[in-house]
Design an enzyme around this catalytic site. Structure first.
Site, short mmCIF file in Angstrom:
data_model
loop_
_atom_site.label_atom_id
_atom_site.label_comp_id
_atom_site.label_asym_id
_atom_site.label_seq_id
_atom_site.Cartn_x
_atom_site.Cartn_y
_atom_site.Cartn_z
N ASP A 16 0.84 -1.20 0.00
CA ASP A 16 0.00 0.00 0.00
C ASP A 16 0.87 1.25 0.00
O ASP A 16 1.95 1.26 0.61
CB ASP A 16 -0.89 -0.03 1.26
N ARG A 48 -0.11 8.91 -10.37
CA ARG A 48 -0.32 7.65 -9.67
C ARG A 48 0.35 6.50 -10.43
O ARG A 48 0.87 5.57 -9.84
CB ARG A 48 -1.83 7.38 -9.49
N HIS A 100 2.80 3.53 -9.13
CA HIS A 100 2.66 2.08 -9.33
C HIS A 100 3.91 1.50 -9.99
O HIS A 100 4.33 0.39 -9.67
CB HIS A 100 1.42 1.78 -10.18
N SER A 143 -7.27 -6.09 -5.73
CA SER A 143 -8.43 -6.68 -5.05
C SER A 143 -9.68 -6.55 -5.93
O SER A 143 -9.70 -5.75 -6.88
CB SER A 143 -8.68 -5.97 -3.72
N THR A 144 -10.72 -7.29 -5.59
CA THR A 144 -11.97 -7.16 -6.35
C THR A 144 -12.52 -5.74 -6.19
O THR A 144 -13.23 -5.25 -7.07
CB THR A 144 -13.03 -8.18 -5.87
N ARG A 202 -11.60 1.78 -9.12
CA ARG A 202 -10.67 2.89 -9.43
C ARG A 202 -10.90 3.38 -10.86
O ARG A 202 -11.49 2.67 -11.68
CB ARG A 202 -9.23 2.40 -9.27
N LEU A 232 10.98 -20.95 -4.25
CA LEU A 232 10.03 -19.96 -3.72
C LEU A 232 8.77 -20.01 -4.56
O LEU A 232 8.84 -20.05 -5.80
CB LEU A 232 10.65 -18.55 -3.78
N ARG A 276 1.82 -4.97 6.21
CA ARG A 276 1.11 -3.92 5.45
C ARG A 276 1.92 -2.65 5.51
O ARG A 276 2.29 -2.19 6.61
CB ARG A 276 -0.30 -3.68 5.99
C1 FPP Z 1 -1.97 0.18 -3.32
O1 FPP Z 1 -1.46 1.49 -3.34
C2 FPP Z 1 -1.46 -0.57 -4.43
C3 FPP Z 1 -2.22 -1.22 -5.34
C4 FPP Z 1 -3.68 -1.26 -5.30
C5 FPP Z 1 -1.62 -1.92 -6.46
C6 FPP Z 1 -0.39 -2.71 -6.18
C7 FPP Z 1 0.45 -2.66 -7.37
C8 FPP Z 1 1.78 -2.61 -7.39
C9 FPP Z 1 2.62 -2.74 -6.20
C10 FPP Z 1 2.51 -2.40 -8.65
C11 FPP Z 1 2.68 -3.50 -9.59
C12 FPP Z 1 2.53 -4.89 -9.10
C13 FPP Z 1 2.98 -5.95 -9.78
C14 FPP Z 1 2.75 -7.30 -9.25
C15 FPP Z 1 3.70 -5.81 -11.03
P1 FPP Z 1 -2.45 2.69 -3.57
O2 FPP Z 1 -2.51 2.96 -5.02
O3 FPP Z 1 -3.78 2.39 -2.97
O4 FPP Z 1 -1.72 3.82 -2.78
P2 FPP Z 1 -2.40 5.03 -1.99
O5 FPP Z 1 -3.24 4.41 -0.90
O6 FPP Z 1 -1.24 5.79 -1.46
O7 FPP Z 1 -3.21 5.80 -3.00
#
Ligand code: FPP
Length: 252
Positions: free
Chosen positions: A19, A32, A36, A64-65, A70, A130, A187
């Site tokens: 997160d 954003r 990512h 997640s579902t 978003r 792994l 987390r």
């Molecule tokens: C939460 O941060 C993150 C996600 C919902 C997506 C997770 C994705 C990645 C770590 C990148 C790519 C993953 C792979 C497996 C290639 P957020 O966007 O909710 O952050 P915020 O709460 O600060 O807005």
């Protein structure tokens, strides 16, 4: 559970709620998507770090579902990033003897992601050191419900009795079938909740919450989490060896 106490046994399975990509980007006046992309960089580091530290199972909550709500542009970017990640990481997964599994409903994923996942899962199928589980289109509640439906289907088809259903048989219908429950759930970003992640499997997990945002979570941060975990006393509802037979304030 027969296990009553274990201390400083390294985790066999680590699960991470990644997160904070958005906040990491906002603090740098970046988009954003750039957050990512930096998050994907952290995934690369942590997968390899878990492998070198002898962790056998790593589960990453990638989508997640609920994340479908978003903006479409962000959702599209996340799945493009996933395909890019799978293509670029295949050599690393092979060199490091890492296999790949998906926790979640793959049928709901974009076709290009499904194809990329199927290709990598197939190529890495015999890797042993792994097991990397990517939770994609994942919901803990839905996972439990799906397992219930499968048990009911089997019972209705074969006439099994309700009391024949054991925890082991039930767990065999979860995405995590055949893998140990997570010993440690991490987390990042300071949020203190599970967000529908591994609701059945987390029964005896240790939790580690850190304010560090996911793109900044590196090997040193992982080692802090492992050190913290090493200091936990895990009793699984039993008593410490030294306190067996006596209850203390520490050991109610
Ligand atoms: C939460 O941060 C993150 C996600 C919902 C997506 C997770 C994705 C990645 C770590 C990148 C790519 C993953 C792979 C497996 C290639 P957020 O966007 O909710 O952050 P915020 O709460 O600060 O807005």
């Amino acid at each position: 559970m027969t296990e009553t106490s274990s201390q400083a046994v390294p985790p066999r399975h680590i699960a991470i709620i990644m997160d904070g990509n958005g906040r990491w980007a906002a603090r740098r006046s970046l988009s954003r998507s750039e957050g990512h992309r930096a998050g994907a960089g952290a995934v690369r580091k942590i997968v390899t770090a878990c492998r070198t530290r002898g962790i056998g199972h790593l589960t990453l909550y990638a989508f997640s579902t609920e994340n479908w709500s978003r903006p479409q542009e962000e959702v599209n970017f996340l799945f493009e990033l996933l395909v890019e990640f799978l293509q670029s990481e295949l050599p690393t997964l092979m060199q490091n003897d890492i296999s790949l599994r998906v926790f979640g409903d793959v049928s709901g994923l974009p076709p290009a992601s499904r194809a990329a996942l199927a290709g990598v899962i197939d190529k890495c199928a015999n890797n042993k050191r792994l097991c990397l589980n990517l939770a994609l289109n994942y919901s803990g509640r839905e996972e439990i419900l799906t397992a219930c439906r499968r048990c009911l289907d089997q019972a209705l088809a074969g006439g099994a009795q309700p009391d024949e259903l054991t925890p082991e048989k039930f767990a065999g219908h979860l995405y995590s079938a055949g893998q140990p429950d997570p010993d440690l759930i991490i987390r990042t970003s300071g949020e203190l909740r599970l967000s529908n992640f591994l609701l059945y499997q987390c029964a005896y997990s240790e939790f580690y919450f850190t304010p560090v945002l996911w793109p900044d979570f590196d090997e040193a941060e992982l080692d802090k989490a492992l050190l913290d975990f090493a200091g936990r006393k895990r009793r699984f509802g039993g008593l410490d060896q030294k306190n067996r037979g006596q209850r203390t304030e520490d050991n109610p």
